[in-house]
Structure formats: structure tokens, C-alpha cells
Enzyme design. Structure first.
Site, PDB file in Angstrom:
ATOM      1  N   CYS A   1      53.260 -40.010  44.035  1.00  0.00           N
ATOM      2  CA  CYS A   1      53.393 -38.823  43.175  1.00  0.00           C
ATOM      3  C   CYS A   1      52.980 -37.568  43.961  1.00  0.00           C
ATOM      4  O   CYS A   1      51.863 -37.491  44.475  1.00  0.00           O
ATOM      5  CB  CYS A   1      52.524 -38.989  41.931  1.00  0.00           C
ATOM      6  SG  CYS A   1      52.608 -37.579  40.796  1.00  0.00           S
TER       7      CYS A   1
ATOM      8  N   ASP B   1      58.809 -35.844  38.106  1.00  0.00           N
ATOM      9  CA  ASP B   1      59.488 -36.370  39.296  1.00  0.00           C
ATOM     10  C   ASP B   1      60.886 -36.911  38.967  1.00  0.00           C
ATOM     11  O   ASP B   1      61.047 -37.710  38.040  1.00  0.00           O
ATOM     12  CB  ASP B   1      58.612 -37.489  39.897  1.00  0.00           C
ATOM     13  CG  ASP B   1      59.051 -37.875  41.295  1.00  0.00           C
ATOM     14  OD1 ASP B   1      60.209 -38.311  41.454  1.00  0.00           O
ATOM     15  OD2 ASP B   1      58.236 -37.744  42.223  1.00  0.00           O
TER      16      ASP B   1
ATOM     17  N   CYS C   1      55.774 -38.138  34.492  1.00  0.00           N
ATOM     18  CA  CYS C   1      55.814 -37.097  35.518  1.00  0.00           C
ATOM     19  C   CYS C   1      57.219 -36.489  35.572  1.00  0.00           C
ATOM     20  O   CYS C   1      58.216 -37.152  35.289  1.00  0.00           O
ATOM     21  CB  CYS C   1      55.456 -37.699  36.871  1.00  0.00           C
ATOM     22  SG  CYS C   1      55.371 -36.465  38.199  1.00  0.00           S
TER      23      CYS C   1
ATOM     24  N   HIS D   1      53.092 -42.794  38.476  1.00  0.00           N
ATOM     25  CA  HIS D   1      53.947 -43.485  39.444  1.00  0.00           C
ATOM     26  C   HIS D   1      53.396 -43.368  40.858  1.00  0.00           C
ATOM     27  O   HIS D   1      52.582 -42.485  41.152  1.00  0.00           O
ATOM     28  CB  HIS D   1      55.377 -42.936  39.382  1.00  0.00           C
ATOM     29  CG  HIS D   1      55.507 -41.519  39.853  1.00  0.00           C
ATOM     30  ND1 HIS D   1      55.943 -41.199  41.120  1.00  0.00           N
ATOM     31  CD2 HIS D   1      55.240 -40.343  39.240  1.00  0.00           C
ATOM     32  CE1 HIS D   1      55.948 -39.874  41.248  1.00  0.00           C
ATOM     33  NE2 HIS D   1      55.524 -39.330  40.128  1.00  0.00           N
TER      34      HIS D   1
ATOM     35  N   ARG E   1      62.604 -39.050  40.247  1.00  0.00           N
ATOM     36  CA  ARG E   1      62.840 -40.486  40.487  1.00  0.00           C
ATOM     37  C   ARG E   1      62.342 -41.373  39.356  1.00  0.00           C
ATOM     38  O   ARG E   1      62.462 -42.586  39.414  1.00  0.00           O
ATOM     39  CB  ARG E   1      62.133 -40.899  41.795  1.00  0.00           C
ATOM     40  CG  ARG E   1      62.638 -40.162  43.011  1.00  0.00           C
ATOM     41  CD  ARG E   1      61.690 -40.319  44.190  1.00  0.00           C
ATOM     42  NE  ARG E   1      60.393 -39.681  43.942  1.00  0.00           N
ATOM     43  CZ  ARG E   1      59.369 -39.687  44.801  1.00  0.00           C
ATOM     44  NH1 ARG E   1      59.500 -40.320  45.951  1.00  0.00           N
ATOM     45  NH2 ARG E   1      58.229 -39.089  44.502  1.00  0.00           N
TER      46      ARG E   1
END
Ligand code: CO
Length: 209
Positions: free
Chosen positions: A101, A44, A42, A98, A46
Site C-alpha cells: 500500500c 488503490d 483503499c 492490502h 488494484r
């Protein structure tokens, strides 16, 4: 100071540390790459592939998009995948979802997110196909995370249907496809045990076995 300067300053600090630990690393890396892994994760912020696996640059070829999707008409993903499989000869392909999300969370509802709906609808298709099991989960955050894991499984299956992956399996055992899940609360990566490296295994997963 402009906030973007933090990144350039951070780079200087990082390269100094890396060079101290391994004085020839940049000479080696400038000659080429031979990563064993392709990471489909992803976007993302993080979930950075190299950092959370304690890897060094050169270890992982990376493709990231919202909610780590493998869409069969996505020429960006297919080009990364083709290059990784045919030119880099990666041994393992990791689809990594994750917890918490944002893409999955948005796809849990039918509320419109404008242009993003065109992408989120791929996840909504997965959600709709698994409605009964998702509806059993009463806690919203848990339900979202459950869809994130189901989504990883679906994307591994999608990957296993890509023409040139199947062609590759006719000549050997690689690449092996894996589905992983990253838990933001504790920083741990989990193997979802849906690895496959043959058309037969792919067909079994497709049939829901
Ligand atoms: Co995400």
C-alpha cells in the site's frame, strides 16, 4: 484515440456482456439497491471491491480513501457509514487493507509528502503505537505489510467506537465489523479474524486483549 475513450468503449463491451448473461439486471438495478455489505477500502486502483470479490453491481456499498482509514471527524466517511447503517441496513462492514500500500509505505517514513502529511499522520500514529513489534521485522516490504495489517485492526477498532454503530448494537447483532487483507501477489483476500459486533468486544480489542 484519446486514452479516456478506452473507458467508454469498455463500458459498452461490459454492458453488452452483462445484459447477455442477465437480461433484466439493469431494470432491477435502476429500481434501487439493497447491498448487504459496506466496504471501506483503499483508493488503490488494484483493489476494486466488486471485481476482486466476484460480485455484481448492487452487492457492495463502497467507500475508499488512501490506506482505508476510519477517521472520527471525516464527514465524508461518516455520511457513507451512516447511510449504509441506518438506511441500507448493511449486515457486514469490511475494512480492507492490502499489501504494498503506497499510503502505508509513505507513512513508514517521516519524510514529508506535503499536504498528504495531514492524512498520513493518522497512519503514523498507528505506526508509533506499534514501534517495538514493527522494528523486529528487518525486511522493509514485510514491515510495511505488517503495518498495513495492524492498520486494518486499528481502523476496525475506530469503527467500533462510532456513536451510531454502538447505538445500533444495542438493538441487534448487526452490523458485524470485519478486518480483511488483500494480497496483491496472489489476488487473495484474507480474513484477519478481528470481527466484532458488540461494545464488549470493542472494549476488549481496545484494551489489547
Ligand atoms: Co493502499
Amino acid at each position: 484515440m484519446e486514452s479516456y475513450r478506452e473507458l467508454l468503449d469498455g463500458n459498452l463491451k461490459w454492458l453488452t456482456q452483462v445484459k447477455e448473461a442477465d437480461p433484466t439486471i439493469f431494470d432491477r438495478l435502476s429500481e434501487g439497491q439493497s447491498p448487504k455489505f459496506l466496504w471501506i477500502g483503499c483508493s488503490d486502483s488494484r483493489v476494486p471491491a466488486t471485481e476482486i470479490t466476484g460480485s455484481i453491481p448492487g452487492s457492495i456499498f463502497v467507500h475508499r480513501n488512501i490506506a482505508n482509514l476510519v477517521v472520527h471527524t471525516d464527514t465524508n466517511l461518516l455520511s457513507v457509514l451512516y447511510f449504509a447503517v441506518e438506511y441500507l441496513n448493511v449486515k457486514h462492514i469490511l475494512v480492507v487493507g492490502h499489501s504494498s500500500c503506497g499510503g502505508i509505505k509513505a507513512a513508514m517514513s517521516d519524510e514529508s509528502f506535503g499536504f498528504l502529511d495531514n492524512w498520513l499522520n493518522h497512519i503514523r500514529d498507528v505506526r508509533n503505537a506499534h514501534k517495538p513489534e514493527l522494528e523486529l521485522i528487518t525486511n522493509e516490504a514485510d514491515r510495511t505489510d505488517a503495518l498495513a495489517m495492524i492498520n486494518v485492526r486499528q481502523q476496525v477498532i475506530n469503527l467500533s467506537r462510532v456513536s451510531f454503530i454502538r447505538q445500533k448494537w444495542q438493538t441487534g447483532e448487526f452490523p458485524v465489523l470485519h478486518g480483511w487483507y488483500y494480497q496483491l501477489k496472489d489476488g487473495m483476500l484474507r480474513d484477519l479474524n478481528i470481527s466484532m459486533n458488540s461494545v464488549e468486544q470493542s472494549e476488549k480489542f481496545l484494551a489489547g486483549l
